[in-house]
Design a protein around this motif. Sequence first.
Motif, PDB file in Angstrom:
ATOM      1  N   ALA A  58      -3.913   6.273  -4.066  1.00  0.00           N
ATOM      2  CA  ALA A  58      -3.252   5.122  -3.451  1.00  0.00           C
ATOM      3  C   ALA A  58      -2.986   4.087  -4.522  1.00  0.00           C
ATOM      4  O   ALA A  58      -3.758   3.938  -5.472  1.00  0.00           O
ATOM      5  CB  ALA A  58      -4.118   4.523  -2.347  1.00  0.00           C
ATOM      6  N   GLN A  59      -1.870   3.399  -4.376  1.00  0.00           N
ATOM      7  CA  GLN A  59      -1.535   2.264  -5.224  1.00  0.00           C
ATOM      8  C   GLN A  59      -1.399   1.047  -4.325  1.00  0.00           C
ATOM      9  O   GLN A  59      -0.707   1.101  -3.299  1.00  0.00           O
ATOM     10  CB  GLN A  59      -0.242   2.511  -5.979  1.00  0.00           C
ATOM     11  N   LEU A  60      -2.069  -0.031  -4.689  1.00  0.00           N
ATOM     12  CA  LEU A  60      -2.117  -1.208  -3.829  1.00  0.00           C
ATOM     13  C   LEU A  60      -1.842  -2.466  -4.649  1.00  0.00           C
ATOM     14  O   LEU A  60      -2.139  -2.512  -5.848  1.00  0.00           O
ATOM     15  CB  LEU A  60      -3.488  -1.317  -3.157  1.00  0.00           C
TER      16      LEU A  60
ATOM     17  N   HIS B 194      -8.158   9.964  -5.813  1.00  0.00           N
ATOM     18  CA  HIS B 194      -9.104  10.969  -5.330  1.00  0.00           C
ATOM     19  C   HIS B 194      -9.006  12.250  -6.147  1.00  0.00           C
ATOM     20  O   HIS B 194     -10.000  12.961  -6.305  1.00  0.00           O
ATOM     21  CB  HIS B 194      -8.855  11.271  -3.851  1.00  0.00           C
ATOM     22  N   ASP B 195      -7.807  12.553  -6.652  1.00  0.00           N
ATOM     23  CA  ASP B 195      -7.591  13.725  -7.504  1.00  0.00           C
ATOM     24  C   ASP B 195      -6.568  13.378  -8.571  1.00  0.00           C
ATOM     25  O   ASP B 195      -5.631  12.613  -8.323  1.00  0.00           O
ATOM     26  CB  ASP B 195      -7.063  14.923  -6.687  1.00  0.00           C
TER      27      ASP B 195
ATOM     28  N   VAL C 259       0.847  -1.189   0.000  1.00  0.00           N
ATOM     29  CA  VAL C 259       0.000   0.000   0.000  1.00  0.00           C
ATOM     30  C   VAL C 259       0.884   1.241   0.000  1.00  0.00           C
ATOM     31  O   VAL C 259       1.684   1.447   0.915  1.00  0.00           O
ATOM     32  CB  VAL C 259      -0.933   0.053   1.232  1.00  0.00           C
ATOM     33  N   ASP C 260       0.754   2.062  -1.032  1.00  0.00           N
ATOM     34  CA  ASP C 260       1.375   3.389  -1.093  1.00  0.00           C
ATOM     35  C   ASP C 260       0.271   4.439  -1.108  1.00  0.00           C
ATOM     36  O   ASP C 260      -0.697   4.321  -1.871  1.00  0.00           O
ATOM     37  CB  ASP C 260       2.211   3.553  -2.366  1.00  0.00           C
ATOM     38  N   HIS C 261       0.419   5.476  -0.288  1.00  0.00           N
ATOM     39  CA  HIS C 261      -0.497   6.619  -0.293  1.00  0.00           C
ATOM     40  C   HIS C 261       0.297   7.852  -0.717  1.00  0.00           C
ATOM     41  O   HIS C 261       1.372   8.110  -0.165  1.00  0.00           O
ATOM     42  CB  HIS C 261      -1.097   6.825   1.103  1.00  0.00           C
TER      43      HIS C 261
ATOM     44  N   MET D   3      -7.176   8.599   4.046  1.00  0.00           N
ATOM     45  CA  MET D   3      -6.841   9.364   2.849  1.00  0.00           C
ATOM     46  C   MET D   3      -6.851  10.866   3.114  1.00  0.00           C
ATOM     47  O   MET D   3      -5.952  11.589   2.677  1.00  0.00           O
ATOM     48  CB  MET D   3      -7.830   9.024   1.731  1.00  0.00           C
ATOM     49  N   SER D   4      -7.876  11.356   3.815  1.00  0.00           N
ATOM     50  CA  SER D   4      -7.955  12.794   4.094  1.00  0.00           C
ATOM     51  C   SER D   4      -8.842  13.033   5.307  1.00  0.00           C
ATOM     52  O   SER D   4      -9.709  12.219   5.642  1.00  0.00           O
ATOM     53  CB  SER D   4      -8.506  13.556   2.883  1.00  0.00           C
TER      54      SER D   4
END
Length: 322
Positions: free
Chosen positions: A137-139, A90-91, A59-61, A219-220
């Motif tokens: 995010a990349q998972l 998200h964006d 998991v990368d955020h 995330m936010s």
Amino acid sequence: MSNLDRTPAATHCGGRADVRAAPVRDLLTGRTVQLGESTEVRRLLPNLGRRMVGAWCFVDHYGPDDIAEEPGMQVPPHPHMGLQTVSWLHDGEVLHRDSLGSLQTVRPRELGLMTSGRAIAHSEESPRDHARYLHGAQLWVALPDATRDSAPSFEHHPVLPEVTGGGGLHATVILGGLDGATSPGTIHTPLVGADLTLAAGTDARLPLDPDFEYAVLTMSGESHVDGVTLTPGSLLYLGCGRRALPLRADTPASLMLLGGEPFAERVIMWWNFVARTSEEITEARTAWQSATRFGEVHGYDGERLSAPGLPPGPLKARGRTR
């Protein structure tokens, strides 16, 4: 997305022995990793305190980053095997290319799902004309032995099922099923991934499967998950045995719910490969360096990544949680 670490550690993970059968509240912090020339990410999995959540193994955020005057994400062609990659935004936008010939722009709340199977290569980049902000995010999802040598594929699902649970909670089901809604994305083990939006004043309970282990990525915004206060870039591991998850937010917030049956198989992760033995990792690295097996990504303006050197000696187990 690639693991661009030039000295990646081997991570041996999976198996049920280290999975707590009861709920827990383990708050994990990520480490900062540079991804390409201009993108910085927070790596939450694998983590010193946790290697997997169900079949979720990476998991990368990243972001939100202001890339109005920057090239944004630029990840050159690189290989994968034995896993699925999940792109979630998200964006911003991410342009995906792969060795199957896929060319797809993935936008916010759309699922980009690549199944590497035995071998695939891909690149990811922000389009030349891109939005000001990049946030997502990349998972990765580890593939079970039964399907890890299958043919590679890429799926793009612009419309996903949604769940409105009341109390200010709204969920988009990314993978698997949640509260009666099922994603069209292909899965290979019982799991779930969902994007949770909490309105200001949310006070809700999200139904869960007690046989799954779960974690929540912030995330936010600030939220309170089972009484634990979470801020962006943190991962709360929740364990198993839960039938519902209390969620509260005084101001708007967003989370990602990750869960699944504890992954029964022991796997070894190194660089961008998920395998079972050190020999498989060595063979995959040799194939990538010799430009065989993984195919070619066309259209990316730049050189492909070179694999880092292997550590001396065979890659060994380090355990599921430590």
